[in-house]
Design a protein around this motif. Structure first.
Motif, PDB file in Angstrom:
ATOM      1  N   ALA A   1       0.681  -1.228  -0.069  1.00 37.64           N
ATOM      2  CA  ALA A   1       0.034  -0.080   0.045  1.00 37.64           C
ATOM      3  C   ALA A   1       0.836   1.092   0.048  1.00 37.64           C
ATOM      4  O   ALA A   1       0.463   2.249  -0.737  1.00 37.64           O
ATOM      5  CB  ALA A   1      -0.858  -0.006   1.279  1.00 37.64           C
ATOM      6  N   GLU A   2       1.966   1.381   0.854  1.00 39.75           N
ATOM      7  CA  GLU A   2       2.799   2.431   0.851  1.00 39.75           C
ATOM      8  C   GLU A   2       3.703   2.421  -0.543  1.00 39.75           C
ATOM      9  O   GLU A   2       3.849   3.649  -1.022  1.00 39.75           O
ATOM     10  CB  GLU A   2       3.810   2.246   1.969  1.00 39.75           C
ATOM     11  CG  GLU A   2       3.206   2.538   3.271  1.00 39.75           C
ATOM     12  CD  GLU A   2       4.208   1.861   4.337  1.00 39.75           C
ATOM     13  OE1 GLU A   2       3.625   1.957   5.599  1.00 39.75           O
ATOM     14  OE2 GLU A   2       5.179   1.572   4.179  1.00 39.75           O
TER      15      GLU A   2
ATOM     16  N   LEU B   1      -2.307  -3.156  -5.976  1.00 35.34           N
ATOM     17  CA  LEU B   1      -3.211  -3.408  -5.137  1.00 35.34           C
ATOM     18  C   LEU B   1      -4.761  -3.479  -5.910  1.00 35.34           C
ATOM     19  O   LEU B   1      -5.760  -3.957  -5.213  1.00 35.34           O
ATOM     20  CB  LEU B   1      -3.507  -2.570  -3.953  1.00 35.34           C
ATOM     21  CG  LEU B   1      -2.421  -2.572  -2.946  1.00 35.34           C
ATOM     22  CD1 LEU B   1      -2.426  -1.713  -1.842  1.00 35.34           C
ATOM     23  CD2 LEU B   1      -2.296  -3.750  -2.313  1.00 35.34           C
ATOM     24  N   ALA B   2      -4.613  -3.293  -7.132  1.00 33.08           N
ATOM     25  CA  ALA B   2      -5.829  -3.425  -7.768  1.00 33.08           C
ATOM     26  C   ALA B   2      -5.446  -4.251  -9.208  1.00 33.08           C
ATOM     27  O   ALA B   2      -5.575  -3.867 -10.398  1.00 33.08           O
ATOM     28  CB  ALA B   2      -6.443  -2.071  -8.324  1.00 33.08           C
ATOM     29  N   PRO B   3      -4.895  -5.572  -8.878  1.00 33.34           N
ATOM     30  CA  PRO B   3      -4.371  -6.288  -9.863  1.00 33.34           C
ATOM     31  C   PRO B   3      -5.363  -6.947 -10.685  1.00 33.34           C
ATOM     32  O   PRO B   3      -5.016  -7.527 -11.708  1.00 33.34           O
ATOM     33  CB  PRO B   3      -3.459  -7.403  -9.205  1.00 33.34           C
ATOM     34  CG  PRO B   3      -4.270  -7.506  -7.973  1.00 33.34           C
ATOM     35  CD  PRO B   3      -4.884  -6.397  -7.705  1.00 33.34           C
ATOM     36  N   SER B   4      -6.783  -7.054 -10.403  1.00 34.21           N
ATOM     37  CA  SER B   4      -7.425  -7.660 -11.156  1.00 34.21           C
ATOM     38  C   SER B   4      -8.766  -6.933 -11.567  1.00 34.21           C
ATOM     39  O   SER B   4      -9.001  -5.857 -11.257  1.00 34.21           O
ATOM     40  CB  SER B   4      -8.053  -8.915 -10.317  1.00 34.21           C
ATOM     41  OG  SER B   4      -8.889  -9.798 -11.049  1.00 34.21           O
TER      42      SER B   4
ATOM     43  N   ARG C   1      -9.157  -2.727  -3.806  1.00 31.74           N
ATOM     44  CA  ARG C   1      -9.448  -2.925  -2.422  1.00 31.74           C
ATOM     45  C   ARG C   1      -9.919  -1.946  -1.667  1.00 31.74           C
ATOM     46  O   ARG C   1      -9.963  -0.904  -2.054  1.00 31.74           O
ATOM     47  CB  ARG C   1      -7.719  -2.855  -1.898  1.00 31.74           C
ATOM     48  CG  ARG C   1      -7.273  -4.015  -0.979  1.00 31.74           C
ATOM     49  CD  ARG C   1      -6.003  -3.720  -0.657  1.00 31.74           C
ATOM     50  NE  ARG C   1      -5.169  -5.026  -1.171  1.00 31.74           N
ATOM     51  CZ  ARG C   1      -4.701  -5.997  -0.255  1.00 31.74           C
ATOM     52  NH1 ARG C   1      -5.409  -5.970   0.811  1.00 31.74           N
ATOM     53  NH2 ARG C   1      -4.305  -6.896  -0.780  1.00 31.74           N
ATOM     54  N   ALA C   2     -10.899  -2.232  -0.809  1.00 30.86           N
ATOM     55  CA  ALA C   2     -11.767  -1.531  -0.281  1.00 30.86           C
ATOM     56  C   ALA C   2     -10.839  -0.403   0.722  1.00 30.86           C
ATOM     57  O   ALA C   2      -9.947  -0.854   1.122  1.00 30.86           O
ATOM     58  CB  ALA C   2     -12.667  -1.977   0.831  1.00 30.86           C
TER      59      ALA C   2
END
Ligand code: SAM
Length: 388
Positions: A219-220, A226-229, A239-240
């Motif tokens: 995340a950092e 984090l949105a690989p799909s 990711r929420a």
């Protein structure tokens, strides 16, 4: 796997003989051939470049030596020719995994302003040709790129690594997160101690700590990972974030009304949760959401159980007005792929009367486990993970 390199600087590729690739050559897993492109020139000066048509600075690599080299190397349709170029597709772990399935790679290393386009067009007629860039910067030549690609590819070959398990845990592996921080002996160095959990011997706690660290680090440093799909239509599965709690609560209520109908009399905790409850679990679970036209229409969550090997999946939710479009299946696949490497099985609960849900889960490979404890009115389904 057989690897060929066409270069005007064969010495540049000497490191291929070092370390693990060198050992793989000795063991017969790899066959390496470095070729001096100039040996396929016909003039006294062994010329490989000429001025560009249309003018401009620099020189361009001539087509004839490459053509003669491809003939001499007997390039066949099953081979893959890799042209290293900053204008190619960006190299990453997925490309490395793909190339690792080939039986022969031939690297054409550019120099000067690059290779005459006709060489690439010609290569496409006789084999698979890939133009691959190491990254968004310009090197002097393709040799460094060929070395980097080679190293990333050959370590994926079965039998190359002493311990294949180390591939599963790494950054950019299937889970899509960067690797957690690693430590070795001594336990204290420079007044800095190794985190206690790593010395606790509690494998479940270690797996959960590592997964949390991997999440935080990703995340950092690389929020883009984090949105690989994405869904088939390109809609991202994201990711929420904490700000999603309100919409998640609304979605949860809408979905659990259906559950209440399918499971009369069963307690439905998700239906009664407050906004604070949702905020609290959002902080503890890896939660993924899908938005359409700005509205949150789907969600799923996963977390590692205290045993450190079971990936607990829950709250697979699809807004009632978009059900039946494959969204639930995509979310379920996504949350399974997002499980950390330590997870060896998936588990989830659904209502004992939720026939539709049970059908979907069974189709996805989950099996009903009546021998395992389930909350009142619910059943538990389990699936073993298969690491590809
Ligand atoms: N004129 C070219 C351009 O702007 O795209 C750059 C040529 S570069 C100076 C010379 C050679 O280095 C290229 O033909 C290529 O083989 C290699 N090269 C440079 N940067 C690269 C990168 N990011 N990835 C892969 N190869 C690269």
């Amino acid at each position: 796997m057989r690897l060929d390199y066409l270069t005007i600087f064969p010495d540049y590729l000497a490191p291929l003989r070092l370390s693990l690739p060198g050992k793989a050559v000795e063991s017969g897993l790899l066959e390496l051939h470095v070729h001096d492109l100039r040996s396929w020139t016909t003039d006294k000066h062994r010329t490989v470049d000429d001025t560009p048509y249309g003018g401009g600075a620099g020189m361009v690599m001539k087509p004839e030596p490459f053509g003669a080299a491809f003939d001499a190397l007997e390039i066949e349709p099953g081979d893959t020719i890799v042209f290293t170029t900053p204008s190619g597709e960006r190299f990453d772990q997925r490309v490395a995994e793909d190339l690792a399935t080939r039986s022969r790679l031939v690297f054409a290393c550019g120099r000067y302003e690059g290779i005459d386009q006709r060489v690439i067009d010609h290569a496409r007629t006789r084999a698979e040709a890939r133009e691959i860039s190491l990254g968004d910067y310009v090197l002097n030549g393709g040799e460094v790129a060929a070395l980097a690609i080679t190293e990333a590819v050959v370590r994926l070959l079965p039998g190359f690594m002493g311990n294949a398990a180390s591939l599963v845990e790494e950054s950019h592996a299937a889970g899509g997160l960067l690797e957690y921080p690693v430590f070795t002996k001594p336990p204290t160095w420079d007044d800095r101690s190794v985190p206690d959990v790593l010395r606790s011997g509690d494998h479940g706690a270690i797996a959960r700590w590592r997964h949390e660290q991997a999440r935080r680090r990703t995340a950092e440093r690389r929020p883009d990972l984090l949105a690989p799909s994405a869904l088939a239509d390109g809609t991202p599965i994201e990711r929420a974030v904490p700000g999603d709690a309100g919409e998640l609560m609304t979605l949860q209520r809408a979905c659990w009304v259906q559950e209440a109908v399918a499971n009369p009399g069963a307690p439905i905790p998700a239906f009664a949760e407050s906004l604070d409850d949702v905020r609290a679990w959002l902080g503890e679970w890896d939660t993924y959401v899908v938005r359409r036209a700005g509205r949150l229409v789907g969600a799923v969550r996963g977390r590692l159980e205290p045993d450190g090997t079971t990936w607990d999946i829950g709250r697979v939710m699809v807004a009632p007005d978009v059900q039946g479009q494959g969204l639930g299946r995509a979310l379920l696949e996504h949350v399974q792929a997002a499980a950390p490497a330590a997870a060896t099985s998936y588990t989830l609960f659904t209502g004992a009367g939720s026939d539709r849900n049970q059908r979907i889960y069974k189709k996805a490979g989950f099996r009903l486990r009546t021998d395992l404890p389930a909350p009142p009115g619910a059943v538990v389904l389990v699936k073993q993970r298969s690491h590809a």
